[in-house]
Scaffold this motif. Structure first.
Motif, mmCIF file in Angstrom:
data_model
loop_
_atom_site.group_PDB
_atom_site.id
_atom_site.type_symbol
_atom_site.label_atom_id
_atom_site.label_comp_id
_atom_site.label_asym_id
_atom_site.label_seq_id
_atom_site.Cartn_x
_atom_site.Cartn_y
_atom_site.Cartn_z
ATOM 1 N N SER B 76 0.737 -1.198 0.129
ATOM 2 C CA SER B 76 0.129 0.080 -0.118
ATOM 3 C C SER B 76 0.896 1.358 0.027
ATOM 4 C CB SER B 76 -0.802 0.052 1.382
ATOM 5 O OG SER B 76 -1.682 -1.226 1.384
ATOM 6 N N MET B 77 2.068 1.127 0.695
ATOM 7 C CA MET B 77 2.842 2.349 0.755
ATOM 8 C C MET B 77 3.371 2.614 -0.558
ATOM 9 S SD MET B 77 5.107 1.853 4.432
ATOM 10 C CE MET B 77 6.122 3.263 4.133
ATOM 11 N N LYS B 191 -7.119 4.487 -1.554
ATOM 12 C CA LYS B 191 -6.848 4.180 -3.010
ATOM 13 C C LYS B 191 -5.916 3.141 -3.056
ATOM 14 C CE LYS B 191 -6.628 6.239 -7.233
ATOM 15 N NZ LYS B 191 -5.869 7.379 -7.856
ATOM 16 N N GLN B 192 -4.761 3.637 -2.373
ATOM 17 C CA GLN B 192 -3.644 2.747 -2.400
ATOM 18 C C GLN B 192 -3.668 1.346 -1.786
ATOM 19 O OE1 GLN B 192 -0.870 5.909 -0.792
ATOM 20 N NE2 GLN B 192 0.256 5.766 -2.791
ATOM 21 N N ALA B 196 -3.521 -2.108 -3.482
ATOM 22 C CA ALA B 196 -2.562 -2.882 -3.077
ATOM 23 C C ALA B 196 -3.102 -4.808 -3.182
ATOM 24 C CB ALA B 196 -2.111 -2.960 -1.524
ATOM 25 N N SER B 197 -4.249 -4.882 -2.913
ATOM 26 C CA SER B 197 -4.740 -6.102 -3.240
ATOM 27 C C SER B 197 -4.380 -7.091 -4.422
ATOM 28 C CB SER B 197 -6.070 -6.210 -2.808
ATOM 29 O OG SER B 197 -6.656 -5.037 -2.013
ATOM 30 N N LYS B 198 -4.196 -5.871 -5.470
ATOM 31 C CA LYS B 198 -3.990 -6.583 -6.929
ATOM 32 C C LYS B 198 -2.578 -6.718 -7.011
ATOM 33 C CE LYS B 198 -8.273 -4.248 -8.562
ATOM 34 N NZ LYS B 198 -8.224 -3.030 -7.689
#
Ligand SMILES: Cc1cc2nc3c(=O)[nH]c(=O)nc-3n(C[C@H](O)[C@H](O)[C@H](O)COP(=O)(O)OP(=O)(O)OC[C@H]3O[C@@H](n4cnc5c(N)ncnc54)[C@H](O)[C@@H]3O)c2cc1C
Ligand SMILES: Cc1cc2nc3c(=O)[nH]c(=O)nc-3n(C[C@H](O)[C@H](O)[C@H](O)COP(=O)(O)OP(=O)(O)OC[C@H]3O[C@@H](n4cnc5c(N)ncnc54)[C@H](O)[C@@H]3O)c2cc1C
Lengths: 330, 261
Positions: B76-77, B191-192, B196-198
């Motif tokens: 995510s970061m 949003k990030q 991130a899950s993808k």
């Protein structure tokens, strides 16, 4: 190679004072193992150092004087130390835990395919197995881990200032050996060296430390801390935010896990909350006095004496009391 | 466009550590886990380099299968992908062995320009892994980097040493370990977090890395951790009460009596 095929204790630090401390520790370990103490002297002036090392307890000093060793650089130093240790097979290798020593020791250990324990504050030999047992501070200063080794050499880094050097012994016998080994040039190049901005404070050696934290409101209020320190003959210390985030004091004042560990007779914490990373730096203080306006601040659990109050009032009151009592009684 | 590897570790949150009152041993089970503090700085630095120079950043972690939330946080970061190295055989690994596992995975991932590590972890805090990994992969190392710049195919970094700052340069490939002072790690936006899950997460075990299970974990590690005991705090915990003047006077008298003034 079997463990029994390794013998002797070796020490190395690129800082001479630290090397002398390690010689004293190494001497104890070598005596309890009934083996010789070796030391490594590398770089400029290594030969003069070698005779000093013998006077401070070494039986044998290996001297390395390649041009690539003239100033510390981790790759050539690894080449030489791992090369010598591979040839002579010491069972224990102690390295000073300066920042440079800490980048060197794991590299040497890895090249030798052996283990390294970092920042060991207590080292003993387990009788039968002759294995080294070490203790080190872990979990941000909350706990002490006890470790031992399966392989040889047993590599450990030792923080400066933990062990005291021995008395210098004039005319102690010892052997100096010139080490000639293939050394590669480092792949890092030094562009510039800047002395750290500092006010010549050696906080680790101070007998009394008056320390401040985010309880201070303005940079000029450091003066209040300075005045108390001056009165008590103390050095000024601080928490991480004061040196790192606010930069009201230089880094040599910074106390805690990530900088200086102090061991004064008296540590006075003013407006410091007492998070474990700060406490990790003051564990060896004999007496801690805490001043904090928050009666629930964790610093009080780590203090011998606590005053709940505004530091802007408590510090002047302390100064006044000190002057009154000490003057009257002297 | 640098190809970057970021090594990060999951640790227990040290603020939640408890002591077993009977044995004085530290209890680390059932405590919140997090990405080790300095590793957030390593992740942040890689993302900043990517923002300036492009390239790709892959996170690599030797950890338990339960460390997925930390991997998601790192993605995510802004890391592009992650690689989880997890195998029951890895339990009890010391630095030498963790470095061997990481080295095998990094080789398998392919050519790279930079490896970023934290200077030290918040649990072991040994600052050993970076140098050990650099040795395994025969790389130059720059430890304790408090500022990093990329100039073409080389890195220039300021190192924060005991006695001062050293500015050093090295050509790719190189390993760096970064200090906590190098940057302020960002917080991911919603949003990030969703994106991130993808992102890709590779999962490799000892066999995928060509490592024999005898060479890793407890059996493969020269360092044996015997015990972790909590520090006992032997402090008097005396509150000095009364008016300001009284408390101050008592403080000075106690300190004189203790012989520390
Ligand atoms: C990996 C890592 C390493 C770290 N290393 C270190 C380290 O080496 N050293 C270090 O210090 N920290 C370190 N820290 C930071 C540490 O966790 C704390 O954040 C820091 O110590 C807090 O500093 P402080 O006590 O000055 O500030 P705060 O926690 O903000 O505390 C300020 C205190 O002042 C009190 N106060 C406010 N006003 C007054 C007043 N007028 N009179 C009296 N009291 C007042 C408040 O009640 C409060 O308790 C590290 C953190 C991490 C994650
Ligand atoms: C209490 C305790 C004490 C220990 N003491 C020692 C010791 O003295 N010697 C020893 O050889 N082993 C020791 N170990 C084992 C050691 O913690 C692990 O080998 C660890 O993975 C690396 O050491 P470290 O935590 O000290 O990390 P450090 O070397 O301090 O970590 C530096 C950086 O390396 C990277 N890194 C570290 N671990 C991982 C990982 N698992 N996955 C990805 N990246 C990583 C991160 O970027 C981290 O910031 C100890 C373990 C514990 C629990």
């Amino acid at each position: 190679m079997k463990n029994e095929e390794y013998r002797n204790v070796w020490v190395f630090s690129e800082v001479k004072e630290v090397a002398l401390e390690l010689l004293s520790l190494g001497r104890q370990l070598a005596d309890s193992l009934g083996v010789e103490l070796g030391a490594l002297a590398l770089g400029n002036g290594a030969e003069a150092q070698a005779s000093e090392y013998i006077a401070y307890g070494a039986d044998r000093v290996y001297v390395g004087q390649h041009p690539a060793l003239s100033r510390f650089s981790v790759e050539p130093y690894t080449d030489l130390i791992a090369g010598l240790a591979g040839q002579h097979r010491p069972e224990v290798l102690l390295i000073g835990a300066t920042k440079r020593g800490k980048e060197l020791a794991p590299r040497v250990a890895t090249r030798l395919g052996t283990g390294c324990a970092a920042d060991c504050i207590s080292l003993t030999i387990e009788g039968e197995s002759r294995a080294l047992q070490v203790e080190r501070v872990v979990y941000s200063g909350n706990a002490l881990a006890m470790l031992t080794y399966r392989n040889r050499p047993q590599v450990a880094t030792i923080p400066p200032g933990i062990f005291q050097r021995r008395e210098r012994e004039e005319n102690r016998p010892g052997e100096i050996i010139l080490a000639e080994l293939p050394i590669r040039e480092p792949r890092t190049r030094v562009r510039e060296v800047r002395e750290k901005e500092k006010g010549s404070v050696n906080i680790e050696a101070a007998e009394v430390v008056v320390s401040c934290g985010r309880g201070l409101n303005h940079p000029e209020d450091i003066q209040l801390i300075r005045e108390l320190a001056e009165l008590l003959g103390a050095e000024v210390g601080c928490s991480r935010p004061i040196a790192a985030d606010l930069q009201w004091l230089s880094e040599d004042h910074w106390v805690g896990l990530s900088r200086h560990k102090v061991r004064p007779k008296l540590y006075i914490a003013c407006g410091i909350s007492g998070q474990i990373q700060h406490i990790a730096g003051i564990r060896d203080a004999r007496i801690v006095l805490a001043i904090n306006q928050d009666d629930a601040a964790p610093i009080f659990q780590s203090a011998d004496y606590g005053i709940v109050g505004d530091l802007y009032q408590v510090i002047p009151a302390l100064k006044e009391a000190y002057q009154r009592i000490v003057k009257r009684e002297s | 466009m640098p190809e970057m590897i970021v090594c990060f570790k999951e640790v227990v949150d040290e603020r939640e550590l408890k002591v077993n009152p009977k044995t004085q041993e530290l209890m680390t089970e059932g405590i919140t886990r997090k990405i080790s503090d300095f590793d957030l700085n390593a992740i942040e630095e890689a993302i900043r380099i990517k923002e300036m120079h492009g390239g790709r950043a892959t996170g690599v972690i030797v950890g338990l299968p339960e460390c997925k939330p930390s991997i998601k946080k790192a993605l995510s970061m802004g890391l592009d992908r992650a690689c989880l190295l997890s195998d029951p055989a890895f339990a009890g690994s010391d630095t030498l062995t963790v470095a061997a596992i990481l080295a095998a995975a990094i080789r398998k991932l392919g050519p790279f320009d930079m490896i970023l590590c934290g200077e030290a972890s918040t649990d072991g805090f040994s600052a050993q892994l970076g140098p050990s990994l650099a040795e395994r992969l025969d790389l130059p190392q720059i430890t304790a980097a408090s500022q990093v710049t990329i100039e073409g195919n080389q890195v220039v970094a300021e190192r924060s040493l005991d006695d001062g700052i050293e500015v050093v340069e090295a050509s790719f490939p190189v390993l760096l370990s970064v200090t906590k002072e190098i940057n302020k790690p960002r917080l991911a936006t919603l949003k990030q977090i969703l994106a991130a899950s993808k992102k890709e997460v590779l999962e490799w075990k000892a066999a995928d890395l060509g490592l024999s299970t005898d060479a890793v974990g407890l059996q493969g590690s020269p360092i044996v951790l015997k015990r972790v005991a909590a520090f006992r705090m032997e402090r008097k915990n005396i509150r000095l009460e009364g008016t300001l003047a009284e408390a101050a006077e008592r403080a000075i008298r106690e300190l004189l009596r203790e012989g520390v003034l």
